[in-house]
Design an enzyme around this catalytic site. Structure first.
Site, PDB file in Angstrom:
ATOM      1  N   HIS A   1      72.709  57.266 -69.821  1.00 27.46           N
ATOM      2  CA  HIS A   1      72.718  55.805 -69.874  1.00 27.46           C
ATOM      3  C   HIS A   1      73.307  55.290 -68.562  1.00 27.46           C
ATOM      4  O   HIS A   1      74.315  55.803 -68.070  1.00 27.46           O
ATOM      5  CB  HIS A   1      73.555  55.330 -71.066  1.00 27.46           C
ATOM      6  CG  HIS A   1      73.884  53.874 -70.981  1.00 27.46           C
ATOM      7  ND1 HIS A   1      72.914  52.927 -70.807  1.00 27.46           N
ATOM      8  CD2 HIS A   1      75.079  53.218 -70.988  1.00 27.46           C
ATOM      9  CE1 HIS A   1      73.490  51.737 -70.727  1.00 27.46           C
ATOM     10  NE2 HIS A   1      74.808  51.889 -70.842  1.00 27.46           N
TER      11      HIS A   1
ATOM     12  N   ASN B   1      73.112  47.687 -65.814  1.00 28.54           N
ATOM     13  CA  ASN B   1      73.176  48.258 -67.159  1.00 28.54           C
ATOM     14  C   ASN B   1      72.231  47.470 -68.076  1.00 28.54           C
ATOM     15  O   ASN B   1      72.490  46.312 -68.386  1.00 28.54           O
ATOM     16  CB  ASN B   1      74.629  48.162 -67.659  1.00 28.54           C
ATOM     17  CG  ASN B   1      74.813  48.723 -69.058  1.00 28.54           C
ATOM     18  OD1 ASN B   1      73.858  48.984 -69.771  1.00 28.54           O
ATOM     19  ND2 ASN B   1      76.068  48.902 -69.444  1.00 28.54           N
TER      20      ASN B   1
ATOM     21  N   CYS C   1      74.526  50.357 -76.165  1.00 23.92           N
ATOM     22  CA  CYS C   1      74.007  51.210 -75.084  1.00 23.92           C
ATOM     23  C   CYS C   1      73.562  52.588 -75.583  1.00 23.92           C
ATOM     24  O   CYS C   1      72.855  53.303 -74.875  1.00 23.92           O
ATOM     25  CB  CYS C   1      75.036  51.356 -73.973  1.00 23.92           C
ATOM     26  SG  CYS C   1      75.433  49.778 -73.224  1.00 23.92           S
TER      27      CYS C   1
HETATM   28  N1  ACO Z   1      84.573  41.520 -58.091  1.00 21.49           N
HETATM   29  C1  ACO Z   1      85.775  41.658 -57.500  1.00 21.49           C
HETATM   30  N2  ACO Z   1      86.870  42.043 -58.160  1.00 21.49           N
HETATM   31  C2  ACO Z   1      86.746  42.287 -59.487  1.00 21.49           C
HETATM   32  C3  ACO Z   1      85.517  42.151 -60.160  1.00 21.49           C
HETATM   33  C4  ACO Z   1      84.400  41.745 -59.416  1.00 21.49           C
HETATM   34  N3  ACO Z   1      83.173  41.594 -59.951  1.00 21.49           N
HETATM   35  N4  ACO Z   1      85.694  42.481 -61.459  1.00 21.49           N
HETATM   36  C5  ACO Z   1      86.974  42.812 -61.601  1.00 21.49           C
HETATM   37  N5  ACO Z   1      87.626  42.689 -60.414  1.00 21.49           N
HETATM   38  C6  ACO Z   1      89.028  42.937 -60.093  1.00 21.49           C
HETATM   39  C7  ACO Z   1      89.920  42.855 -61.314  1.00 21.49           C
HETATM   40  O1  ACO Z   1      90.295  41.521 -61.563  1.00 21.49           O
HETATM   41  C8  ACO Z   1      91.091  43.711 -60.881  1.00 21.49           C
HETATM   42  O2  ACO Z   1      91.917  42.952 -60.061  1.00 21.49           O
HETATM   43  P1  ACO Z   1      93.514  43.115 -60.101  1.00 21.49           P
HETATM   44  O3  ACO Z   1      93.773  44.549 -59.683  1.00 21.49           O
HETATM   45  O4  ACO Z   1      93.973  42.110 -59.125  1.00 21.49           O
HETATM   46  O5  ACO Z   1      93.904  42.837 -61.528  1.00 21.49           O
HETATM   47  C9  ACO Z   1      90.440  44.804 -60.029  1.00 21.49           C
HETATM   48  O6  ACO Z   1      89.158  44.287 -59.643  1.00 21.49           O
HETATM   49  C10 ACO Z   1      90.245  46.129 -60.732  1.00 21.49           C
HETATM   50  O7  ACO Z   1      89.667  45.891 -62.009  1.00 21.49           O
HETATM   51  P2  ACO Z   1      89.319  47.052 -62.982  1.00 21.49           P
HETATM   52  O8  ACO Z   1      88.777  46.478 -64.265  1.00 21.49           O
HETATM   53  O9  ACO Z   1      90.474  47.993 -63.096  1.00 21.49           O
HETATM   54  O10 ACO Z   1      88.134  47.774 -62.190  1.00 21.49           O
HETATM   55  P3  ACO Z   1      87.409  49.130 -62.489  1.00 21.49           P
HETATM   56  O11 ACO Z   1      87.491  50.013 -61.338  1.00 21.49           O
HETATM   57  O12 ACO Z   1      87.788  49.680 -63.836  1.00 21.49           O
HETATM   58  O13 ACO Z   1      85.874  48.680 -62.592  1.00 21.49           O
HETATM   59  C11 ACO Z   1      84.225  48.292 -64.278  1.00 21.49           C
HETATM   60  C12 ACO Z   1      85.473  47.767 -63.570  1.00 21.49           C
HETATM   61  C13 ACO Z   1      83.108  48.366 -63.271  1.00 21.49           C
HETATM   62  C14 ACO Z   1      83.853  47.319 -65.399  1.00 21.49           C
HETATM   63  C15 ACO Z   1      84.478  49.695 -64.864  1.00 21.49           C
HETATM   64  O14 ACO Z   1      85.707  49.709 -65.552  1.00 21.49           O
HETATM   65  C16 ACO Z   1      83.403  50.175 -65.809  1.00 21.49           C
HETATM   66  O15 ACO Z   1      82.280  50.416 -65.435  1.00 21.49           O
HETATM   67  N6  ACO Z   1      83.737  50.410 -67.094  1.00 21.49           N
HETATM   68  C17 ACO Z   1      82.866  51.006 -68.074  1.00 21.49           C
HETATM   69  C18 ACO Z   1      81.750  50.146 -68.533  1.00 21.49           C
HETATM   70  C19 ACO Z   1      80.956  50.895 -69.574  1.00 21.49           C
HETATM   71  O16 ACO Z   1      80.750  52.077 -69.519  1.00 21.49           O
HETATM   72  N7  ACO Z   1      80.508  50.246 -70.626  1.00 21.49           N
HETATM   73  C20 ACO Z   1      79.844  50.981 -71.690  1.00 21.49           C
HETATM   74  C21 ACO Z   1      78.526  50.542 -71.919  1.00 21.49           C
HETATM   75  S1  ACO Z   1      78.393  48.812 -71.992  1.00 21.49           S
HETATM   76  C22 ACO Z   1      77.881  48.420 -73.563  1.00 21.49           C
HETATM   77  O17 ACO Z   1      77.859  49.196 -74.491  1.00 21.49           O
HETATM   78  C23 ACO Z   1      77.463  46.994 -73.798  1.00 21.49           C
END
Ligand code: ACO
Length: 333
Positions: free
Chosen positions: A260, A290, A118
Site C-alpha cells: 500500500h 495515498n 487502506c
Molecule cells: N509541511 C511542513 N511541515 C509539516 C507538515 C507539512 N505538510 N506536516 C507536518 N509538519 C510539521 C509538524 O507540524 C511538525 O512540526 P514540529 O516539529 O514543529 O511540531 C514536524 O513537521 C514533524 O511532524 P511529524 O508528524 O512528526 O512528521 P513525520 O516525519 O512523522 O511525517 C507523516 C508525517 C508524513 C504523516 C508520517 O508520520 C506518516 O506518513 N505517517 C503514516 C501515515 C500512514 O501510514 N497512514 C496509514 C494509512 S492512511 C489510512 O488508512 C487512511
C-alpha cells in the site's frame, strides 16, 4: 457445498482510472505552510490526482472496472459479484458497489462494499477468494476506489498533502485448484483498540450528523501520523512474513512486492526489515500519493501493463490502514 480445495482465484484482467487533474506540491506550497522539499523528504509524494466535480468513487470505480472486464474478455452481464472497497463512498447508503453495478449494467451480479480503509483491497480480495474457492461464484469484479480529496481538511497540512483520488480494479476468475497460479493466500487482521490513530471522528449513527462536529471539522480525516508510522512498519512486515511462511516461500522467490502506498519511508522501512531490495518494490506514490483502498489495484494494473509482472512471477501484497487493519496476499501469475 463444494470442497474448498477444488478451486482457486486468478487475476484475469486489471484496470485503473486516475482523474485528469494533477495537484503538485508546488501548488500546495501556495495554499499551505508547507514545502515541496518537506513533502518529498517525509513522504516521497510529488503530486496527486484530484477528482473533477462530477466524479466520485462509483464513477471512477466503474471506469477501472470496465477496463478490467475488457482486459479479461468478459461481458458485464457475466459478472457474479461486484465488491467495491472504499472509505469515501458516494453516500452512506446504498453501497457504492450498487451504483457501479448500475453504471456497468452488470445486473446479474450481487454488489456490496468492503470498508477497511487502506487495507480495503486486501480485505476485499480475501472475501472474493472465499467465494471463488468454494465454487459459489465464477467471476468477481473487485475494485478499490477513493475520492479522498472530499474527506481531507485542506487546511490541515499534516494530512491533506498525503492523499489522492483514483480507482483500480481486478477481474477474478475461478480456476481448478491444480493450476500453479492465482491467489495463493490472504491474511487479514484488525485491532480496534487503535481506531483513534486514523479516523473520521464525526458522528453519523453514533451521534447523528451534527453542527458541532461539522464546525470542528470532524467529518475529515484525522491522523496521528508519527504513531501510525511506527505500527505500520512492524505490522506490514510481520504480515508479509506470515504470507511467505504460509506459502513456504523465501523473499528471493518473490519477484515483486506491491505495498500500500502510504509513505515512501514506510515502504523503504518494510523492505529493509524484510531484507528485500528496493528495486523489486513497486512504488508510484510520487505520482498519486495515498489513494487508500485504490493504491494496490492501481499498482497491480501499472505493474502488469508495464511488464513488471510476467507469467510465472510471484507477487506479494501488503497493507496497513485505519482500523487498525492490516493484511497480505500472495499471487502467482
Ligand atoms: N509541511 C511542513 N511541515 C509539516 C507538515 C507539512 N505538510 N506536516 C507536518 N509538519 C510539521 C509538524 O507540524 C511538525 O512540526 P514540529 O516539529 O514543529 O511540531 C514536524 O513537521 C514533524 O511532524 P511529524 O508528524 O512528526 O512528521 P513525520 O516525519 O512523522 O511525517 C507523516 C508525517 C508524513 C504523516 C508520517 O508520520 C506518516 O506518513 N505517517 C503514516 C501515515 C500512514 O501510514 N497512514 C496509514 C494509512 S492512511 C489510512 O488508512 C487512511
Amino acid at each position: 457445498m463444494t470442497d474448498s480445495k477444488n478451486f482457486k482465484a486468478v487475476v484475469a484482467g486489471t484496470g485503473a482510472y486516475l482523474p485528469e487533474k494533477i495537484l503538485t506540491n508546488q501548488e500546495l506550497e501556495k495554499k499551505l505552510d508547507t514545502s515541496d522539499a518537506w513533502i518529498v523528504e517525509r513522504t516521497g509524494i510529488r503530486e496527486r490526482r484530484i477528482a473533477a466535480k462530477d466524479e466520485c468513487a462509483s464513477s471512477m470505480a466503474a471506469k477501472a472496472g470496465r477496463q478490467a472486464l475488457e482486459a479479461g474478455g468478459l461481458e458485464a452481464k457475466e459478472v457474479d459479484l461486484i465488491i467495491v472497497c472504499t472509505s469515501s463512498p458516494d453516500v452512506l447508503f446504498p453501497s457504492t458497489a450498487c451504483f457501479v453495478q448500475n453504471e456497468l449494467e452488470a445486473f446479474g451480479a450481487a454488489a456490496f462494499d468492503v470498508s477497511a480503509v487502506c487495507s480495503g483491497f486486501i480485505f476485499g480480495l480475501s472475501v472474493a477468494e472465499q467465494y471463488l474457492k468454494t465454487g459459489r461464484y465464477e467471476n468477481i469484479l473487485l475494485i478499490g476506489s477513493e475520492v479522498n480529496s472530499r474527506i481531507v481538511d485542506w487546511t490541515d497540512r499534516s494530512t491533506c498533502i498525503l492523499f489522492g483520488d483514483g480507482a483500480g480494479a481486478v477481474l477474478l476468475k475461478r480456476v481448478e485448484w491444480g493450476k500453479p497460479l492465482g491467489v495463493m493466500s490472504t491474511h487479514i487482521y484488525s485491532d480496534g483498540s487503535l481506531s483513534d490513530l486514523i479516523c473520521v471522528p464525526g458522528g453519523i449513527g453514533k451521534s447523528g450528523i451534527n453542527k458541532d462536529d461539522i464546525d470542528d471539522k470532524k467529518y475529515f480525516i484525522k491522523m496521528s501520523g508519527n504513531a501510525t508510522f511506527k505500527v505500520a512498519v512492524k505490522r506490514m512486515a510481520d504480515v508479509i512474513r506470515e504470507a511467505l511462511k504460509f506459502n513456504d516461500l523465501s523473499m528471493e522467490e518473490v519477484s515483486l512486492l506491491i505495498p500500500h502506498q502510504a509513505n515512501e519511508r514506510i515502504i523503504s522501512a518494510v523492505a529493509d526489515r524484510l531484507k528485500y531490495p528496493l528495486e523489486k518494490v513497486f512504488m508510484n506514490i510520487q505520482k498519486y500519493g495515498n489513494t487508500s483502498a485504490a493504491s494496490i489495484p492501481i499498482g497491480i494494473n501499472e505493474a502488469r501493463r508495464s511488464g513488471r509482472i510476467e507469467p510465472g512471477d510471484t507477487t506479494v501484497l501488503g497493507s496497513v490502514g485505519a482500523g487498525l487493519t492490516w493484511g497480505s496476499a500472495v499471487i502467482k501469475w
